[in-house]
Design an enzyme around this catalytic site. Structure first.
Site, PDB file in Angstrom:
ATOM      1  N   ASP A 163       0.701  -1.749  -0.181  1.00 29.68           N
ATOM      2  CA  ASP A 163      -0.179   0.051   0.361  1.00 29.68           C
ATOM      3  C   ASP A 163       0.460   1.414  -0.072  1.00 29.68           C
ATOM      4  OD1 ASP A 163       0.595  -0.319   2.345  1.00 29.68           O
ATOM      5  OD2 ASP A 163      -0.469  -0.510   3.647  1.00 29.68           O
ATOM      6  N   ASN A 203      -7.269  -2.589  14.325  1.00 30.32           N
ATOM      7  CA  ASN A 203      -8.780  -3.120  13.774  1.00 30.32           C
ATOM      8  C   ASN A 203      -9.277  -3.823  13.033  1.00 30.32           C
ATOM      9  OD1 ASN A 203      -8.134  -1.757  11.656  1.00 30.32           O
ATOM     10  ND2 ASN A 203      -9.628  -0.520  11.617  1.00 30.32           N
ATOM     11  N   HIS A 220      -7.724  -4.480  10.444  1.00 27.41           N
ATOM     12  CA  HIS A 220      -7.307  -4.814   8.553  1.00 27.41           C
ATOM     13  C   HIS A 220      -5.598  -4.994   8.371  1.00 27.41           C
ATOM     14  CE1 HIS A 220      -5.160   0.126   9.901  1.00 27.41           C
ATOM     15  NE2 HIS A 220      -3.937  -0.917   8.939  1.00 27.41           N
ATOM     16  N   GLU A 244      -9.826  -1.704   5.549  1.00 24.75           N
ATOM     17  CA  GLU A 244     -10.614  -1.545   6.678  1.00 24.75           C
ATOM     18  C   GLU A 244     -11.597  -2.297   6.424  1.00 24.75           C
ATOM     19  OE1 GLU A 244      -9.320   0.466   8.422  1.00 24.75           O
ATOM     20  OE2 GLU A 244      -8.200   2.181   7.853  1.00 24.75           O
TER      21      GLU A 244
HETATM   22  C1  GLP Z   1      -0.174   0.809   8.490  1.00 20.40           C
HETATM   23  C2  GLP Z   1      -0.018  -0.221   7.036  1.00 20.40           C
HETATM   24  C3  GLP Z   1      -0.453  -1.887   7.327  1.00 20.40           C
HETATM   25  C4  GLP Z   1       0.296  -1.725   9.207  1.00 20.40           C
HETATM   26  C5  GLP Z   1      -0.580  -1.302  10.173  1.00 20.40           C
HETATM   27  C6  GLP Z   1      -0.164  -2.039  11.373  1.00 20.40           C
HETATM   28  O1  GLP Z   1      -1.264   1.177   8.636  1.00 20.40           O
HETATM   29  N1  GLP Z   1      -1.335   0.396   6.360  1.00 20.40           N
HETATM   30  O2  GLP Z   1       0.289  -2.579   6.654  1.00 20.40           O
HETATM   31  O3  GLP Z   1      -0.159  -3.520   9.002  1.00 20.40           O
HETATM   32  O4  GLP Z   1      -0.345   0.081   9.294  1.00 20.40           O
HETATM   33  O5  GLP Z   1       1.485  -0.551  11.988  1.00 20.40           O
HETATM   34  P1  GLP Z   1       1.857  -0.793  13.083  1.00 20.40           P
HETATM   35  O6  GLP Z   1       3.069  -2.452  12.774  1.00 20.40           O
HETATM   36  O7  GLP Z   1       2.403  -0.499  13.477  1.00 20.40           O
HETATM   37  O8  GLP Z   1       0.944  -1.120  13.991  1.00 20.40           O
END
Ligand code: GLP
Length: 243
Positions: free
Chosen positions: A67, A135, A137, A142
């Site tokens: 992404d 959440n 995702h 989402e």
């Molecule tokens: C972002 C990314 C995800 C990631 C998520 C969790 O929103 N788009 O790919 O898994 O956050 O992030 P973190 O690993 O910093 O908790």
């Protein structure tokens, strides 16, 4: 679904890196699906070390990222393009032309989605790495996103923007409102999937994921539809899994 529980983030990062190191050793021209966020940073450090120690080379590896934020120029310090360079690409011998991220530049984001999706559909991802949002995702899919979705522009939830404001001077107003993400369908096309999660903040999502219920309310639950998924979680993230 294989679940590995580690005592802490360091062990999680080592175990997850081992899986990718073995893959690259056995298949030096493999294709990796890569993720951003704080969760894979330790794993990336271990990959960099394996490269520096001469254990593996990325010279023939190809990568596709999940992404990218909209509204940020590619060179912005918090774009996922910058993240990948700072945390992995600039420290290994992967070729720039072999790395791919969705582009949110230009005025026609739909065309960008189409182009990225076309690339994804003409390649086979050997291993897709994932983190997970609090959440549930994955990528930026989402809750409520249909599992049949492919690469698209999505609106970030307030929860995700709140969670990610730590990267934007703690100011939610600086966090983009939209992003381009691979769809769940793209993610499930990978031959294997490796999800890493650490910390209490992820415990609820992990417990729901491993309960086996498949629901669009928890995007990560789509992983229950795939037959080669490994999740590596530390004790805190595993703390709400029902025994
Ligand atoms: C972002 C990314 C995800 C990631 C998520 C969790 O929103 N788009 O790919 O898994 O956050 O992030 P973190 O690993 O910093 O908790």
């Amino acid at each position: 679904m294989k679940i590995i529980i580690t005592k802490d983030y360091q062990e999680l990062s080592e175990k997850a890196a081992e899986i990718i190191i073995d893959l690259v050793k056995n298949n030096p021209s493999c294709t990796l699906g890569l993720a951003t966020g704080s969760s894979p940073i330790g794993l990336y450090k271990n990959l960099i070390k394996a490269y520096e120690d001469g254990v593996i080379s990325f010279k023939d590896v190809k990568s596709y990222n999940l992404d990218e934020y909209c509204e940020l120029p590619k060179q912005h310090r918090e774009s996922y393009y910058s993240f990948m360079h700072a945390n992995l690409f600039d420290h290994i011998d992967i070729k720039e032309e072999n790395t791919h991220l969705p582009s949110s530049e230009g005025s026609d984001l739909q065309a960008n989605c189409k182009a990225y999706n076309k690339m994804l559909n003409s390649t086979v991802v050997d291993l897709q790495l994932l983190g997970i949002g609090a959440n549930g995702h994955i990528g930026f899919n989402e809750p409520g996103t249909p599992f049949k979705n492919e690469t698209s522009v999505i609106k970030l939830t307030d929860k995700t923007r709140e969670d990610n404001k730590r990267f934007f001077d703690g100011d939610i107003n600086q966090v983009p409102k939209y992003a381009i993400t691979m769809g769940i369908k793209n993610i499930l096309n990978a031959k294997s999937i490796l999800l890493v999660a650490n910390g209490k903040n992820k415990a609820e999502a992990i417990a729901k994921l491993v309960s086996g219920e498949v629901t669009e309310d928890l995007p990560a639950s789509a992983l229950n539809l795939h037959d080669n998924v490994t999740i590596i979680v530390d004790e805190e993230a595993a703390s709400l899994i029902e025994k």
